[in-house]
Design a protein around this motif. Sequence first.
Motif, PDB file in Angstrom:
ATOM      1  N   LYS A   1       0.912  -1.269  -0.096  1.00  0.00           N
ATOM      2  CA  LYS A   1       0.031  -0.140   0.052  1.00  0.00           C
ATOM      3  C   LYS A   1       0.890   1.287   0.066  1.00  0.00           C
ATOM      4  O   LYS A   1       1.547   1.330   0.882  1.00  0.00           O
ATOM      5  N   HIS A   2       0.572   2.087  -1.000  1.00  0.00           N
ATOM      6  CA  HIS A   2       1.297   3.382  -1.004  1.00  0.00           C
ATOM      7  C   HIS A   2       0.390   4.454  -0.583  1.00  0.00           C
ATOM      8  O   HIS A   2      -0.689   4.822  -1.345  1.00  0.00           O
ATOM      9  N   LYS A   3       0.786   5.169   0.460  1.00  0.00           N
ATOM     10  CA  LYS A   3       0.146   6.524   0.812  1.00  0.00           C
ATOM     11  C   LYS A   3       0.876   7.506   0.778  1.00  0.00           C
ATOM     12  O   LYS A   3       2.058   7.505   0.967  1.00  0.00           O
ATOM     13  N   THR A   4       0.487   8.677   0.619  1.00  0.00           N
ATOM     14  CA  THR A   4       1.228   9.905   0.389  1.00  0.00           C
ATOM     15  C   THR A   4       1.604  10.680   1.581  1.00  0.00           C
ATOM     16  O   THR A   4       0.374  10.607   2.637  1.00  0.00           O
ATOM     17  N   ARG A   5       2.433  11.536   1.502  1.00  0.00           N
ATOM     18  CA  ARG A   5       2.701  12.520   2.804  1.00  0.00           C
ATOM     19  C   ARG A   5       2.925  11.974   3.924  1.00  0.00           C
ATOM     20  O   ARG A   5       2.156  12.079   5.030  1.00  0.00           O
ATOM     21  N   VAL A   6       3.657  10.912   4.025  1.00  0.00           N
ATOM     22  CA  VAL A   6       3.897  10.065   5.278  1.00  0.00           C
ATOM     23  C   VAL A   6       5.440  10.232   5.665  1.00  0.00           C
ATOM     24  O   VAL A   6       6.040   9.640   4.817  1.00  0.00           O
ATOM     25  N   LYS A   7       5.743  10.629   6.800  1.00  0.00           N
ATOM     26  CA  LYS A   7       6.976  11.007   7.195  1.00  0.00           C
ATOM     27  C   LYS A   7       7.168  11.101   8.604  1.00  0.00           C
ATOM     28  O   LYS A   7       6.438  11.863   9.354  1.00  0.00           O
ATOM     29  N   GLU A   8       8.161  10.206   9.359  1.00  0.00           N
ATOM     30  CA  GLU A   8       8.449  10.419  10.822  1.00  0.00           C
ATOM     31  C   GLU A   8       9.901  10.230  10.776  1.00  0.00           C
ATOM     32  O   GLU A   8      10.632   9.586  10.000  1.00  0.00           O
ATOM     33  N   THR A   9      10.552  10.579  11.943  1.00  0.00           N
ATOM     34  CA  THR A   9      11.877  10.323  12.134  1.00  0.00           C
ATOM     35  C   THR A   9      11.950   9.162  13.438  1.00  0.00           C
ATOM     36  O   THR A   9      11.072   9.501  14.471  1.00  0.00           O
ATOM     37  N   ALA A  10      12.759   8.362  13.114  1.00  0.00           N
ATOM     38  CA  ALA A  10      12.560   7.079  14.038  1.00  0.00           C
ATOM     39  C   ALA A  10      13.217   7.508  15.356  1.00  0.00           C
ATOM     40  O   ALA A  10      14.011   8.476  15.492  1.00  0.00           O
ATOM     41  N   SER A  11      12.538   6.972  16.559  1.00  0.00           N
ATOM     42  CA  SER A  11      12.995   7.065  17.816  1.00  0.00           C
ATOM     43  C   SER A  11      14.250   6.340  18.116  1.00  0.00           C
ATOM     44  O   SER A  11      14.380   6.367  19.372  1.00  0.00           O
ATOM     45  N   ASN A  12      14.564   5.509  17.133  1.00  0.00           N
ATOM     46  CA  ASN A  12      15.742   4.849  17.494  1.00  0.00           C
ATOM     47  C   ASN A  12      16.547   4.802  16.513  1.00  0.00           C
ATOM     48  O   ASN A  12      16.338   5.181  15.274  1.00  0.00           O
ATOM     49  N   LYS A  13      17.867   4.438  16.416  1.00  0.00           N
ATOM     50  CA  LYS A  13      18.959   4.117  15.208  1.00  0.00           C
ATOM     51  C   LYS A  13      19.181   2.913  15.148  1.00  0.00           C
ATOM     52  O   LYS A  13      20.199   2.107  15.965  1.00  0.00           O
ATOM     53  N   PRO A  14      18.561   1.916  14.441  1.00  0.00           N
ATOM     54  CA  PRO A  14      18.494   0.611  14.550  1.00  0.00           C
ATOM     55  C   PRO A  14      19.782  -0.013  13.882  1.00  0.00           C
ATOM     56  O   PRO A  14      20.269   0.652  12.955  1.00  0.00           O
ATOM     57  N   ASN A  15      20.192  -0.990  14.263  1.00  0.00           N
ATOM     58  CA  ASN A  15      21.112  -1.665  13.737  1.00  0.00           C
ATOM     59  C   ASN A  15      20.632  -2.511  12.455  1.00  0.00           C
ATOM     60  O   ASN A  15      19.467  -2.296  12.186  1.00  0.00           O
ATOM     61  N   ALA A  16      21.278  -3.429  11.662  1.00  0.00           N
ATOM     62  CA  ALA A  16      20.942  -3.874  10.567  1.00  0.00           C
ATOM     63  C   ALA A  16      19.767  -4.894  10.897  1.00  0.00           C
ATOM     64  O   ALA A  16      18.990  -5.615   9.821  1.00  0.00           O
TER      65      ALA A  16
ATOM     66  N   ASN B   1      -2.362  -1.973  11.166  1.00  0.00           N
ATOM     67  CA  ASN B   1      -1.490  -3.116  11.458  1.00  0.00           C
ATOM     68  C   ASN B   1      -1.282  -4.219  10.293  1.00  0.00           C
ATOM     69  O   ASN B   1      -2.460  -4.602   9.886  1.00  0.00           O
ATOM     70  N   ALA B   2       0.040  -4.384  10.273  1.00  0.00           N
ATOM     71  CA  ALA B   2       0.386  -5.473   9.190  1.00  0.00           C
ATOM     72  C   ALA B   2       0.391  -5.139   7.799  1.00  0.00           C
ATOM     73  O   ALA B   2       0.698  -5.936   6.716  1.00  0.00           O
ATOM     74  N   ASP B   3       0.062  -3.695   7.557  1.00  0.00           N
ATOM     75  CA  ASP B   3       0.188  -3.398   6.073  1.00  0.00           C
ATOM     76  C   ASP B   3       1.507  -3.250   5.763  1.00  0.00           C
ATOM     77  O   ASP B   3       2.467  -2.858   6.438  1.00  0.00           O
ATOM     78  N   GLN B   4       1.815  -3.681   4.462  1.00  0.00           N
ATOM     79  CA  GLN B   4       3.263  -3.657   3.700  1.00  0.00           C
ATOM     80  C   GLN B   4       2.972  -2.425   2.867  1.00  0.00           C
ATOM     81  O   GLN B   4       2.157  -1.837   2.398  1.00  0.00           O
ATOM     82  N   LEU B   5       4.263  -1.580   2.880  1.00  0.00           N
ATOM     83  CA  LEU B   5       4.431  -0.117   2.356  1.00  0.00           C
ATOM     84  C   LEU B   5       5.838  -0.244   2.010  1.00  0.00           C
ATOM     85  O   LEU B   5       6.806  -0.744   2.367  1.00  0.00           O
TER      86      LEU B   5
ATOM     87  N   PHE C   1      10.123   7.650   5.463  1.00  0.00           N
ATOM     88  CA  PHE C   1       8.930   8.079   4.503  1.00  0.00           C
ATOM     89  C   PHE C   1       8.524   7.098   3.578  1.00  0.00           C
ATOM     90  O   PHE C   1       9.241   6.211   3.298  1.00  0.00           O
ATOM     91  N   VAL C   2       7.424   7.088   3.022  1.00  0.00           N
ATOM     92  CA  VAL C   2       6.764   6.279   1.994  1.00  0.00           C
ATOM     93  C   VAL C   2       7.526   7.054   0.664  1.00  0.00           C
ATOM     94  O   VAL C   2       7.296   7.970   0.521  1.00  0.00           O
ATOM     95  N   GLU C   3       7.697   6.164  -0.085  1.00  0.00           N
ATOM     96  CA  GLU C   3       8.425   6.488  -1.424  1.00  0.00           C
ATOM     97  C   GLU C   3       8.134   5.434  -2.486  1.00  0.00           C
ATOM     98  O   GLU C   3       8.548   3.986  -1.951  1.00  0.00           O
ATOM     99  N   TRP C   4       7.623   5.187  -3.402  1.00  0.00           N
ATOM    100  CA  TRP C   4       7.549   4.327  -4.584  1.00  0.00           C
ATOM    101  C   TRP C   4       8.954   3.975  -4.837  1.00  0.00           C
ATOM    102  O   TRP C   4       9.425   4.850  -5.444  1.00  0.00           O
ATOM    103  N   ILE C   5       9.288   2.715  -4.992  1.00  0.00           N
ATOM    104  CA  ILE C   5      10.653   2.522  -5.299  1.00  0.00           C
ATOM    105  C   ILE C   5      10.664   1.844  -6.617  1.00  0.00           C
ATOM    106  O   ILE C   5       9.797   0.766  -6.881  1.00  0.00           O
ATOM    107  N   ALA C   6      11.656   2.139  -7.516  1.00  0.00           N
ATOM    108  CA  ALA C   6      11.676   1.680  -8.669  1.00  0.00           C
ATOM    109  C   ALA C   6      11.625   0.117  -9.138  1.00  0.00           C
ATOM    110  O   ALA C   6      11.132  -0.524  -9.812  1.00  0.00           O
ATOM    111  N   LYS C   7      12.555  -0.406  -7.877  1.00  0.00           N
ATOM    112  CA  LYS C   7      12.667  -1.860  -7.972  1.00  0.00           C
ATOM    113  C   LYS C   7      11.470  -2.653  -7.774  1.00  0.00           C
ATOM    114  O   LYS C   7      11.141  -3.704  -8.128  1.00  0.00           O
ATOM    115  N   ILE C   8      10.382  -2.035  -7.115  1.00  0.00           N
ATOM    116  CA  ILE C   8       9.230  -2.529  -6.973  1.00  0.00           C
ATOM    117  C   ILE C   8       8.206  -2.677  -8.229  1.00  0.00           C
ATOM    118  O   ILE C   8       8.004  -4.054  -8.601  1.00  0.00           O
TER     119      ILE C   8
END
Length: 112
Positions: free
Chosen positions: A4-19, A42-46, A97-104
């Motif tokens: 699912k691709h939704k527009t205008r979605v952006k947050e700054t993570a509250s952690n700095k995750p490892n890989a 919940n469980a939506d893929q983006l 943020f949500v971004e349509w990725i060319a590889k998809i």
Amino acid sequence: MAIKHKTRVKETASNKPNAATAFNLPGSAATGFRTFAAAYANADQLPYHATNGTDWESGVGTFTTGSPNTIVRTTILESSNSDAAVDFSAGADVDLFVEWIAKIGELAQDTG
């Protein structure tokens, strides 16, 4: 499950995750944007893009509600780490943020 691709979605993570870890979401959107929780269930893929201004990663994530809400890295499609998950633990804050990725689109053509 459909991506699912939704527009205008952006947050700054509250952690700095490892890989190996998910991105924790603070529940507050960047100015002019909305939160992931406002756009996804919940469980939506983006399609997501994560960057700390130097390193970056694009892929398909799974939004998971909880305390905190998270974006789980489901599939890494491209990254500054040879297309593998990026270890953001030592860098600056990570913007998601949500971004349509060319590889998809390429993946869809490969299966069609």
